[in-house]
Design a protein around this motif. Sequence first.
Motif, PDB file in Angstrom:
ATOM      1  N   PRO A 108       5.681  -1.385  11.187  1.00  9.30           N
ATOM      2  CA  PRO A 108       4.793  -1.151   9.920  1.00  9.30           C
ATOM      3  C   PRO A 108       3.496  -1.738   9.714  1.00  9.30           C
ATOM      4  O   PRO A 108       2.418  -1.071   9.175  1.00  9.30           O
ATOM      5  N   ARG A 127       1.233   0.498  11.549  1.00  3.58           N
ATOM      6  CA  ARG A 127       1.085   1.869  10.896  1.00  3.58           C
ATOM      7  C   ARG A 127       0.066   1.642   9.572  1.00  3.58           C
ATOM      8  O   ARG A 127      -0.815   2.546   9.358  1.00  3.58           O
ATOM      9  N   LEU A 179       0.343  -1.034   3.166  1.00  5.12           N
ATOM     10  CA  LEU A 179       1.667  -1.551   3.775  1.00  5.12           C
ATOM     11  C   LEU A 179       2.610  -1.664   2.945  1.00  5.12           C
ATOM     12  O   LEU A 179       3.928  -1.126   3.207  1.00  5.12           O
ATOM     13  N   ILE A 213       3.826   2.005   2.811  1.00  5.65           N
ATOM     14  CA  ILE A 213       4.426   2.333   4.084  1.00  5.65           C
ATOM     15  C   ILE A 213       6.005   1.896   3.865  1.00  5.65           C
ATOM     16  O   ILE A 213       6.739   2.657   3.982  1.00  5.65           O
ATOM     17  N   LEU A 214       6.044   0.565   3.383  1.00 12.88           N
ATOM     18  CA  LEU A 214       7.577   0.168   3.730  1.00 12.88           C
ATOM     19  C   LEU A 214       8.460   0.630   2.434  1.00 12.88           C
ATOM     20  O   LEU A 214       9.607   0.890   2.740  1.00 12.88           O
ATOM     21  N   ASP A 222       9.377   4.100   3.856  1.00 15.57           N
ATOM     22  CA  ASP A 222      10.274   4.129   5.016  1.00 15.57           C
ATOM     23  C   ASP A 222      11.603   3.993   4.253  1.00 15.57           C
ATOM     24  O   ASP A 222      12.612   4.327   4.629  1.00 15.57           O
TER      25      ASP A 222
END
Length: 207
Positions: free
Chosen positions: A133, A136, A157, A160-161, A164
Amino acid sequence: MIIAIDGPAAAGKGTIAVKLAQHYGLNHLDTGLLYRAIGRLMTEQGLDLDDPEAAGAVARQLRPKDLAHADLRGREAGELASRVAVHPEVRAALVDFQRDFARTPPGAVLDGRDIGTAICPNADVKIFVTASPEVRARRRTDELNAKGRDVPYERILAEILERDERDSHRSAAPLRQADDAIRLDTTALDADAAFQAAVAIVEAGHE
Ligand code: C5P
């Protein structure tokens, strides 16, 4: 030949998919665009993204021209996409289009979250592209900075988390590696090395 590429946001699957399609002379479908377009259309029409019936109706009416919308690639559209993508009604409405696309000669590379598991379970090659992560988020932040957009790394971040988490834990076609997919971890690879690794996987799958 049908190549299925799945993986989380910003792992590099889009770049790999485009390059593989060029390399093998195949069509390419970025399936995330379908969900992005639905999220965008619902917002424009003032509809509730969490309403499965409304989302399903918009998905059933989706037309190719809807995929040409200017800002579908941005962060906001990605967030909307991930919210409408949880509805089974939306996913069901998009299955035939994706399968027809994959079957159309000479074949295709499709990238998304459920290509190897749900849309094309019989794909000739399945690649699950992933990366940490943090890497990314760093790539996304650098991309945005290069476009003059100053968004903090920590915020990217966190997004993205969150994405996900939602994509992996929804009940309808969650993001997961197909049992017969080959894992390609791009954490330590640049775009060219990742492409070469993907070609090696395709070639090995066709021996
Ligand atoms: O790949 P991209 O970032 O464009 O995808 C946006 C969102 O659309 C994903 O976070 C996911 O929720 C959804 N999606 C999906 N299935 C796909 C492609 C995308 O659920 N095949």
